[in-house]
Design a protein around this motif. Structure first.
Motif, PDB file in Angstrom:
ATOM      1  N   LEU A 120       0.884  -0.900   0.134  1.00  0.00           N
ATOM      2  CA  LEU A 120       0.182   0.162  -0.194  1.00  0.00           C
ATOM      3  C   LEU A 120       1.269   1.430  -0.071  1.00  0.00           C
ATOM      4  O   LEU A 120       0.611   2.353  -0.549  1.00  0.00           O
ATOM      5  N   TYR A 121       2.004   1.562   0.804  1.00  0.00           N
ATOM      6  CA  TYR A 121       2.639   2.446   0.456  1.00  0.00           C
ATOM      7  C   TYR A 121       3.135   2.986  -0.733  1.00  0.00           C
ATOM      8  O   TYR A 121       3.584   3.894  -0.893  1.00  0.00           O
ATOM      9  N   LYS A 122       3.881   2.235  -1.094  1.00  0.00           N
ATOM     10  CA  LYS A 122       3.978   1.844  -2.448  1.00  0.00           C
ATOM     11  C   LYS A 122       3.224   2.632  -3.490  1.00  0.00           C
ATOM     12  O   LYS A 122       3.652   2.326  -4.520  1.00  0.00           O
ATOM     13  N   GLU A 123       1.950   2.391  -3.488  1.00  0.00           N
ATOM     14  CA  GLU A 123       0.709   1.682  -4.494  1.00  0.00           C
ATOM     15  C   GLU A 123       0.594   3.443  -4.186  1.00  0.00           C
ATOM     16  O   GLU A 123       0.600   3.784  -5.214  1.00  0.00           O
ATOM     17  N   ILE A 124       0.906   3.974  -2.843  1.00  0.00           N
ATOM     18  CA  ILE A 124       0.224   5.615  -2.311  1.00  0.00           C
ATOM     19  C   ILE A 124       1.168   5.902  -3.320  1.00  0.00           C
ATOM     20  O   ILE A 124       1.205   7.815  -3.719  1.00  0.00           O
ATOM     21  N   ASP A 125       2.465   6.218  -2.574  1.00  0.00           N
ATOM     22  CA  ASP A 125       3.906   6.917  -3.536  1.00  0.00           C
ATOM     23  C   ASP A 125       3.413   6.813  -4.798  1.00  0.00           C
ATOM     24  O   ASP A 125       3.535   8.120  -5.641  1.00  0.00           O
ATOM     25  N   ARG A 126       3.545   6.097  -5.717  1.00  0.00           N
ATOM     26  CA  ARG A 126       3.065   5.737  -7.309  1.00  0.00           C
ATOM     27  C   ARG A 126       1.355   6.359  -7.128  1.00  0.00           C
ATOM     28  O   ARG A 126       1.991   7.615  -8.452  1.00  0.00           O
ATOM     29  N   ALA A 127       0.523   6.378  -6.664  1.00  0.00           N
ATOM     30  CA  ALA A 127      -0.766   7.324  -6.703  1.00  0.00           C
ATOM     31  C   ALA A 127      -0.003   8.983  -6.354  1.00  0.00           C
ATOM     32  O   ALA A 127      -0.339   9.496  -7.156  1.00  0.00           O
ATOM     33  N   LEU A 128       0.487   9.304  -5.671  1.00  0.00           N
ATOM     34  CA  LEU A 128       0.916  10.398  -5.730  1.00  0.00           C
ATOM     35  C   LEU A 128       1.614  11.357  -6.883  1.00  0.00           C
ATOM     36  O   LEU A 128       1.707  12.640  -7.253  1.00  0.00           O
ATOM     37  N   ALA A 129       2.290   9.753  -7.360  1.00  0.00           N
ATOM     38  CA  ALA A 129       3.471  10.903  -8.527  1.00  0.00           C
ATOM     39  C   ALA A 129       3.048  10.345  -9.641  1.00  0.00           C
ATOM     40  O   ALA A 129       3.210  11.563 -10.728  1.00  0.00           O
ATOM     41  N   LEU A 130       1.592  10.105  -9.942  1.00  0.00           N
ATOM     42  CA  LEU A 130       0.454  10.305 -11.360  1.00  0.00           C
ATOM     43  C   LEU A 130      -0.223  11.212 -10.358  1.00  0.00           C
ATOM     44  O   LEU A 130      -1.437  11.645 -12.411  1.00  0.00           O
ATOM     45  N   LYS A 131      -0.676  11.599  -9.678  1.00  0.00           N
ATOM     46  CA  LYS A 131      -1.636  13.010  -9.307  1.00  0.00           C
ATOM     47  C   LYS A 131      -2.740  12.565  -9.281  1.00  0.00           C
ATOM     48  O   LYS A 131      -3.496  13.049  -9.769  1.00  0.00           O
ATOM     49  N   ASP A 132      -3.189  11.032  -9.158  1.00  0.00           N
ATOM     50  CA  ASP A 132      -4.535  10.259  -8.921  1.00  0.00           C
ATOM     51  C   ASP A 132      -4.775  10.929  -7.582  1.00  0.00           C
ATOM     52  O   ASP A 132      -4.788   9.323  -6.496  1.00  0.00           O
ATOM     53  N   GLU A 133      -5.704  11.368  -7.154  1.00  0.00           N
ATOM     54  CA  GLU A 133      -6.426  11.926  -6.365  1.00  0.00           C
ATOM     55  C   GLU A 133      -7.589  10.745  -5.211  1.00  0.00           C
ATOM     56  O   GLU A 133      -7.215  10.364  -4.257  1.00  0.00           O
ATOM     57  N   ASN A 134      -8.504   9.913  -5.855  1.00  0.00           N
ATOM     58  CA  ASN A 134      -9.278   9.131  -6.064  1.00  0.00           C
ATOM     59  C   ASN A 134      -8.394   7.562  -5.610  1.00  0.00           C
ATOM     60  O   ASN A 134      -8.571   7.633  -4.530  1.00  0.00           O
ATOM     61  N   TYR A 135      -6.830   7.604  -6.340  1.00  0.00           N
ATOM     62  CA  TYR A 135      -6.532   6.575  -6.317  1.00  0.00           C
ATOM     63  C   TYR A 135      -5.966   6.535  -4.932  1.00  0.00           C
ATOM     64  O   TYR A 135      -6.353   5.583  -3.813  1.00  0.00           O
ATOM     65  N   PHE A 136      -5.241   6.889  -4.497  1.00  0.00           N
ATOM     66  CA  PHE A 136      -5.167   7.914  -3.083  1.00  0.00           C
ATOM     67  C   PHE A 136      -5.553   7.835  -2.181  1.00  0.00           C
ATOM     68  O   PHE A 136      -5.311   6.756  -1.537  1.00  0.00           O
ATOM     69  N   LEU A 137      -6.400   8.398  -2.541  1.00  0.00           N
ATOM     70  CA  LEU A 137      -7.391   8.628  -1.142  1.00  0.00           C
ATOM     71  C   LEU A 137      -7.659   6.999  -0.750  1.00  0.00           C
ATOM     72  O   LEU A 137      -8.150   6.463   0.596  1.00  0.00           O
ATOM     73  N   GLU A 138      -8.581   5.952  -1.819  1.00  0.00           N
ATOM     74  CA  GLU A 138      -8.673   4.509  -2.094  1.00  0.00           C
ATOM     75  C   GLU A 138      -7.586   4.021  -1.263  1.00  0.00           C
ATOM     76  O   GLU A 138      -7.616   3.101  -0.166  1.00  0.00           O
ATOM     77  N   LEU A 139      -6.120   4.161  -1.285  1.00  0.00           N
ATOM     78  CA  LEU A 139      -5.021   3.593  -0.946  1.00  0.00           C
ATOM     79  C   LEU A 139      -5.071   4.276   0.283  1.00  0.00           C
ATOM     80  O   LEU A 139      -4.943   2.476   1.428  1.00  0.00           O
ATOM     81  N   THR A 140      -5.286   5.302   0.531  1.00  0.00           N
ATOM     82  CA  THR A 140      -4.900   5.695   2.176  1.00  0.00           C
ATOM     83  C   THR A 140      -6.284   4.900   2.933  1.00  0.00           C
ATOM     84  O   THR A 140      -6.051   4.802   4.353  1.00  0.00           O
ATOM     85  N   HIS A 141      -7.404   5.022   2.158  1.00  0.00           N
ATOM     86  CA  HIS A 141      -8.705   4.630   3.710  1.00  0.00           C
ATOM     87  C   HIS A 141      -8.098   2.908   4.215  1.00  0.00           C
ATOM     88  O   HIS A 141      -7.969   2.822   4.909  1.00  0.00           O
ATOM     89  N   GLU A 142      -7.619   1.984   3.123  1.00  0.00           N
ATOM     90  CA  GLU A 142      -7.324   0.415   2.704  1.00  0.00           C
ATOM     91  C   GLU A 142      -5.764   0.579   4.162  1.00  0.00           C
ATOM     92  O   GLU A 142      -6.489  -0.438   5.031  1.00  0.00           O
ATOM     93  N   LEU A 143      -5.209   2.029   4.328  1.00  0.00           N
ATOM     94  CA  LEU A 143      -4.548   1.304   4.650  1.00  0.00           C
ATOM     95  C   LEU A 143      -4.600   1.890   6.289  1.00  0.00           C
ATOM     96  O   LEU A 143      -4.060   0.987   7.347  1.00  0.00           O
ATOM     97  N   LYS A 144      -5.346   3.237   6.174  1.00  0.00           N
ATOM     98  CA  LYS A 144      -5.949   2.850   7.811  1.00  0.00           C
ATOM     99  C   LYS A 144      -6.983   1.810   8.256  1.00  0.00           C
ATOM    100  O   LYS A 144      -6.377   1.277  10.029  1.00  0.00           O
TER     101      LYS A 144
END
Length: 64
Positions: A32-56
């Motif tokens: 999840l941390y790796k995918e969150i970094d990827r979502a940030l790099a791609l500026k994909d806010e929806n994916y970032f929010l989905e991943l951070t919710h799962e991480l929490k």
């Protein structure tokens, strides 16, 4: 009171399951941390929010 062989096996089985569950959770958390970094790099806010919710959610389930 001495534990029987069956009781010892049951305890070992439960311990092994706990260790395995924790290892899987740790692996998923790192992924999840790796995918969150990827979502940030791609500026994909929806994916970032989905991943951070799962991480929490995953972190709330932490044993220790």
């Amino acid at each position: 009171m001495r534990k029987t062989y069956a009781e010892n096996q049951a305890m070992l089985s439960l311990f092994a399951e706990l260790v395995l569950d924790e290892a899987i959770r740790n692996f998923r958390e790192q992924l999840l941390y790796k995918e969150i970094d990827r979502a940030l790099a791609l500026k994909d806010e929806n994916y970032f929010l989905e991943l951070t919710h799962e991480l929490k959610t995953l972190q709330k389930m932490k044993i220790v």
